[in-house]
Design a protein around this motif. Structure first.
Motif, PDB file in Angstrom:
ATOM      1  N   LEU A  11       0.847  -1.192   0.000  1.00 61.27           N
ATOM      2  CA  LEU A  11       0.000   0.000   0.000  1.00 61.27           C
ATOM      3  C   LEU A  11       0.877   1.235   0.000  1.00 61.27           C
ATOM      4  N   SER A  85      -3.697   6.361  -8.460  1.00 61.84           N
ATOM      5  CA  SER A  85      -4.735   5.445  -7.977  1.00 61.84           C
ATOM      6  C   SER A  85      -5.107   4.424  -9.043  1.00 61.84           C
ATOM      7  N   THR A  88      -3.578   0.847  -9.206  1.00 56.69           N
ATOM      8  CA  THR A  88      -4.005  -0.193  -8.264  1.00 56.69           C
ATOM      9  C   THR A  88      -4.420  -1.457  -8.992  1.00 56.69           C
ATOM     10  N   GLN A 108      -0.273  -7.759  -4.803  1.00 58.87           N
ATOM     11  CA  GLN A 108      -1.223  -6.649  -4.781  1.00 58.87           C
ATOM     12  C   GLN A 108      -0.501  -5.315  -4.630  1.00 58.87           C
ATOM     13  N   THR A 110      -1.675  -1.363  -4.076  1.00 64.18           N
ATOM     14  CA  THR A 110      -2.791  -0.474  -3.794  1.00 64.18           C
ATOM     15  C   THR A 110      -2.271   0.937  -3.607  1.00 64.18           C
ATOM     16  N   SER A 112      -3.352   4.693  -2.674  1.00 61.65           N
ATOM     17  CA  SER A 112      -4.410   5.497  -2.068  1.00 61.65           C
ATOM     18  C   SER A 112      -4.274   6.944  -2.501  1.00 61.65           C
TER      19      SER A 112
END
Length: 113
Positions: A11, A85, A88, A108, A110, A112
């Motif tokens: 993230l 974004s 993602t 993954q 991600t 933000s």
């Protein structure tokens, strides 16, 4: 047996950076690369690189992402800067031999906003 092991996802805030790695084993790979799949969308090309170092990028990542590989380690990297974004998704490592196409399980990413 061919194995592709990805690492480096996570993230991050928009504008940040991540570096993905994919360690491959079990064969000699001609082209290695990264693809990604966002929720509800098809898997798409991000970038590829040949053994000789020739690269190809999706227009959406040009100037922000850099793909590289270490042939001695059979490892491909994806340096991702200025993340947005829309970056993602699940990032998949791909490695091709003359006869076959192999995929990692995905990592993954991600971003933000």
């Amino acid at each position: 047996q061919v194995q592709l092991v990805e690492s480096g996802g996570g993230l991050v805030q928009a504008g940040g950076s991540l570096r993905l790695s994919c360690a491959a084993s079990g064969s000699i790979f001609t082209i290695m690369g990264w693809y990604r799949q966002a929720p509800g969308k098809q898997r798409e090309l991000v970038a590829t690189i040949t053994r000789g170092g020739s690269t190809n990028y999706a227009d959406s990542v040009k100037g922000r992402f850099t793909i590289s590989r270490d042939n001695a380690k059979n490892t491909v990297y994806l340096q991702m800067n200025n993340l947005k974004s829309e970056d993602t998704g699940i990032y998949y490592c791909n490695a091709k031999t003359w006869a076959n196409d192999y995929w990692g399980r995905g990592t993954q990413v991600t971003v933000s906003s």
